[in-house]
Design an enzyme around this catalytic site. Structure first.
Site, PDB file in Angstrom:
ATOM      1  N   ALA A  16       4.182   3.887  -3.268  1.00 15.99           N
ATOM      2  CA  ALA A  16       4.897   3.135  -4.304  1.00 15.99           C
ATOM      3  C   ALA A  16       4.188   1.838  -4.653  1.00 15.99           C
ATOM      4  O   ALA A  16       4.591   1.153  -5.590  1.00 15.99           O
ATOM      5  CB  ALA A  16       6.327   2.822  -3.845  1.00 15.99           C
ATOM      6  N   ILE A  19      -2.043   0.141  -5.424  1.00 24.59           N
ATOM      7  CA  ILE A  19      -3.110   1.135  -5.417  1.00 24.59           C
ATOM      8  C   ILE A  19      -2.544   2.522  -5.158  1.00 24.59           C
ATOM      9  O   ILE A  19      -2.924   3.507  -5.798  1.00 24.59           O
ATOM     10  CB  ILE A  19      -4.188   0.778  -4.373  1.00 24.59           C
ATOM     11  N   ASP A  62       9.379   4.280   7.075  1.00 26.73           N
ATOM     12  CA  ASP A  62       8.360   3.355   7.562  1.00 26.73           C
ATOM     13  C   ASP A  62       7.301   4.141   8.338  1.00 26.73           C
ATOM     14  O   ASP A  62       7.638   5.002   9.154  1.00 26.73           O
ATOM     15  CB  ASP A  62       9.014   2.320   8.486  1.00 26.73           C
ATOM     16  N   VAL A  63       6.027   3.808   8.107  1.00 33.70           N
ATOM     17  CA  VAL A  63       4.958   4.534   8.798  1.00 33.70           C
ATOM     18  C   VAL A  63       4.906   4.211  10.280  1.00 33.70           C
ATOM     19  O   VAL A  63       4.161   4.865  11.029  1.00 33.70           O
ATOM     20  CB  VAL A  63       3.576   4.269   8.154  1.00 33.70           C
ATOM     21  N   ALA A  83      -0.608   2.502   3.244  1.00 32.63           N
ATOM     22  CA  ALA A  83       0.475   1.604   3.621  1.00 32.63           C
ATOM     23  C   ALA A  83      -0.070   0.468   4.473  1.00 32.63           C
ATOM     24  O   ALA A  83      -0.686   0.705   5.522  1.00 32.63           O
ATOM     25  CB  ALA A  83       1.552   2.366   4.389  1.00 32.63           C
ATOM     26  N   SER A 127     -11.193  -2.501   3.699  1.00 33.56           N
ATOM     27  CA  SER A 127     -11.432  -3.636   2.805  1.00 33.56           C
ATOM     28  C   SER A 127     -12.771  -4.280   3.077  1.00 33.56           C
ATOM     29  O   SER A 127     -13.268  -4.270   4.215  1.00 33.56           O
ATOM     30  CB  SER A 127     -10.321  -4.674   2.988  1.00 33.56           C
ATOM     31  N   TYR A 187      -5.648 -10.553   8.483  1.00 32.09           N
ATOM     32  CA  TYR A 187      -5.673  -9.334   7.677  1.00 32.09           C
ATOM     33  C   TYR A 187      -6.975  -8.577   7.899  1.00 32.09           C
ATOM     34  O   TYR A 187      -6.976  -7.351   8.124  1.00 32.09           O
ATOM     35  CB  TYR A 187      -5.498  -9.677   6.201  1.00 32.09           C
ATOM     36  N   LYS A 191      -7.577  -4.711   9.401  1.00 34.67           N
ATOM     37  CA  LYS A 191      -8.247  -3.633   8.665  1.00 34.67           C
ATOM     38  C   LYS A 191      -9.393  -3.051   9.491  1.00 34.67           C
ATOM     39  O   LYS A 191      -9.579  -1.824   9.525  1.00 34.67           O
ATOM     40  CB  LYS A 191      -8.773  -4.149   7.319  1.00 34.67           C
ATOM     41  N   ASN A 217     -12.676  -6.260  -4.628  1.00 35.47           N
ATOM     42  CA  ASN A 217     -11.542  -6.962  -5.254  1.00 35.47           C
ATOM     43  C   ASN A 217     -10.902  -6.082  -6.314  1.00 35.47           C
ATOM     44  O   ASN A 217     -11.364  -6.022  -7.452  1.00 35.47           O
ATOM     45  CB  ASN A 217     -12.030  -8.284  -5.847  1.00 35.47           C
TER      46      ASN A 217
END
Length: 361
Positions: A16, A19, A62-63, A83, A127, A187, A191, A217
């Site tokens: 949802a 991306i 929820d994952v 997610a 990322s 973050y 990742k 980006n």
């Protein structure tokens, strides 16, 4: 929705979101049944957004819940795992939420795959932040990695990192997937941990191919409106929507690669549909770097109204100066061909709808 007997359904987590919703649409448009797991995190959603494709099967869960993974995985031959909690956040107080959503959510899925002896393809959304600073070359010392940015340099307007050996000016270059990783915020650390968890799983499960896509980006329709977790393009667009000029940190010379969300979704689709499973990491970018000021100017011009970017000289210590990517590996292995340039993409983005932040209750 029906799933064909060969298990061609694709599971998209976070479908949802910005991306993820584009990935869902592209997969369905190319003939795949899609099942979505999304928690509709109240920090991002007031409810199902209007772009949720009715052709997909939606599971509002929820994952980090192993039950939902165990329920849907047997019907799927591929997983696009998007997610995640994204962005730099507010401060280190966000750390536990990032680890829970990103790392615990990922390992919950991997444990379900292990328990079910699942076989298939895992396409992981990673990322470019895992690199930290980008690639640089010193005329005397060749390729070098600059050290952490110093407050005294930034306060004095010295934004370009010097050579760590001689202090000379450096030339920024394109980062390849083989570059050393150096996550510099929470973050980024999560990742990279997602990548490491998935790679460790794949070593013990040779029937699961892991394709890690390191997005640069990303921008485009459905980006969130102004929040601490939004990307820079969204923050600039949000200010324009409020009749305010984009505020560009430092001197605006920071180089990035702005890639349209449709091209990122295409990279996910290519990883799912490749004739042979694809293992490894891939940079996903436009292949045409630009400075933050150039991006802001393009967005202002497309938006109209006479606003111009405001260069503030401010900075965030956790930011990096330059990070742009080589996409040669993605082109050669995945057949990835980005199709939307910066000017065309910003012309669309300037008028595209954004996801509004939920109303506080």
């Amino acid at each position: 929705m029906t799933t064909d007997p060969d298990g061609r359904a694709v599971l998209v987590t976070g479908g949802a979101g910005f991306i993820g919703s584009h990935v869902v649409e592209q997969l369905i448009d190319h003939g795949y049944d899609v099942i979505v797991i999304d928690s509709l995190d109240p920090a991002a959603h007031d409810g199902p957004p209007p772009w949720c494709d009715p052709r997909a099967e939606w599971r509002w869960a929820d994952v980090t819940d192993p039950a939902v993974w165990r329920e849907v995985l047997p019907r799927c031959s591929a997983v696009c795992h998007l997610a995640a909690k994204v962005g730099l956040g507010v401060d280190f107080g966000d750390a536990a939420a990032y680890v829970h959503n990103n790392d615990v959510g990922t390992v919950t899925g991997l444990q379900a795959m292990h328990a079910l002896r699942w076989r298939g393809r895992l396409v992981l959304s990673s990322s470019m932040v895992v690199y930290g600073e980008g690639a640089y070359r010193c005329a005397q010392h060749g390729p070098v990695r600059p050290g952490p940015r110093r407050v005294e340099d930034l306060d004095a307007g010295r934004y370009e990192p010097p050579c760590p050996h001689c202090g000379s000016a450096l030339t920024p270059e394109l980062v390849t997937e083989d570059a050393p990783v150096d996550p510099r915020n929470v973050y980024a650390a999560t990742k990279l941990h997602q990548e490491h968890l998935s790679a460790a799983f794949a070593r013990e499960h040779p029937d699961v191919a892991v394709t890690a896509l390191r997005y640069h980006n990303v921008y485009g329709p459905r980006m969130p409106f102004d929040t601490p977790y939004a990307g820079v393009a969204s923050l600039f667009r949000s200010r324009l929507a409020n009749g305010e000029p984009p505020r560009v940190f430092e001197d605006g010379g920071q180089r990035r690669d702005f890639v349209h969300v449709a091209d990122v979704a295409a990279a996910n689709r290519l990883a799912v549909t490749a004739v042979e499973p694809v293992d490894g990491v891939f940079n996903i970018a436009s292949g045409h770097p630009a400075t933050l000021l150039e991006m802001a100017e393009a967005l202002c011009a497309a938006h109209g109204g006479g606003l111009r970017p405001e260069v503030t000289g401010g900075y965030r210590l956790g930011d990096v100066r330059h990070v742009t990517a080589s996409i040669a590996r993605a082109e050669a292995v995945l057949g990835y061909r980005p199709s939307i340039g910066l000017l065309d993409g910003m012309a669309e983005f300037a008028r595209a709808p954004q996801r509004r932040a939920p109303v506080s209750r």
